[in-house]
Motif scaffolding. Structure first.
Motif, PDB file in Angstrom:
ATOM      1  N   HIS A  61       0.806  -1.219   0.000  1.00 33.78           N
ATOM      2  CA  HIS A  61       0.000   0.000   0.000  1.00 33.78           C
ATOM      3  C   HIS A  61       0.842   1.273   0.000  1.00 33.78           C
ATOM      4  N   TYR A  66       0.067   0.319  -7.041  1.00 33.68           N
ATOM      5  CA  TYR A  66      -0.716  -0.744  -6.405  1.00 33.68           C
ATOM      6  C   TYR A  66      -1.976  -0.157  -5.770  1.00 33.68           C
ATOM      7  N   ARG A  67      -1.847   1.007  -5.118  1.00 38.33           N
ATOM      8  CA  ARG A  67      -3.020   1.658  -4.524  1.00 38.33           C
ATOM      9  C   ARG A  67      -4.034   2.012  -5.601  1.00 38.33           C
ATOM     10  N   TYR A  69      -4.421   0.506  -8.482  1.00 41.46           N
ATOM     11  CA  TYR A  69      -5.028  -0.756  -8.929  1.00 41.46           C
ATOM     12  C   TYR A  69      -6.108  -1.209  -7.955  1.00 41.46           C
ATOM     13  N   LYS A  70      -5.818  -1.157  -6.656  1.00 42.90           N
ATOM     14  CA  LYS A  70      -6.791  -1.591  -5.651  1.00 42.90           C
ATOM     15  C   LYS A  70      -8.043  -0.708  -5.687  1.00 42.90           C
ATOM     16  N   LYS A  74     -11.723  -2.089  -6.518  1.00 43.21           N
ATOM     17  CA  LYS A  74     -12.798  -1.783  -5.566  1.00 43.21           C
ATOM     18  C   LYS A  74     -13.984  -1.142  -6.291  1.00 43.21           C
TER      19      LYS A  74
END
Length: 85
Positions: A61, A66-67, A69-70, A74
């Motif tokens: 994180h 990556y954040r 992508y998350k 979501k």
């Protein structure tokens, strides 16, 4: 445990060699009874890494991509409202 005993066994002592043979046979019978004889071992102790890791490695994180992508995943998983036409 069996591998450790096998490394330490005195190959000139018939009693130790017989014990090793019995242990191997017992292990073989356990695997056959479980149905795991033909399956490769996938055991890993993930809590005991044992190697070196880079102290500069970032947590997932902490990585902007990556954040992002998350957040995208979501948003894809949230229910969509159908308003119709």
């Amino acid at each position: 445990m069996l591998a450790e005993f096998e490394r330490k066994v005195d190959k000139d002592d018939p009693a130790q060699m017989e014990a090793l043979k019995e242990m191997k046979e017992h292990t073989r019978r356990l695997h056959l009874a479980r149905g795991t004889w033909e399956k490769p071992s996938t055991f890993r102790n993930w809590n005991n890494y044992g190697g070196l890791f880079d102290p500069g490695t970032k947590k997932p994180h902490e990585i902007e991509s990556y954040r992002a992508y998350k957040e995208h995943v979501k948003g894809e998983q949230e229910p969509k409202l159908y308003l119709g036409s």
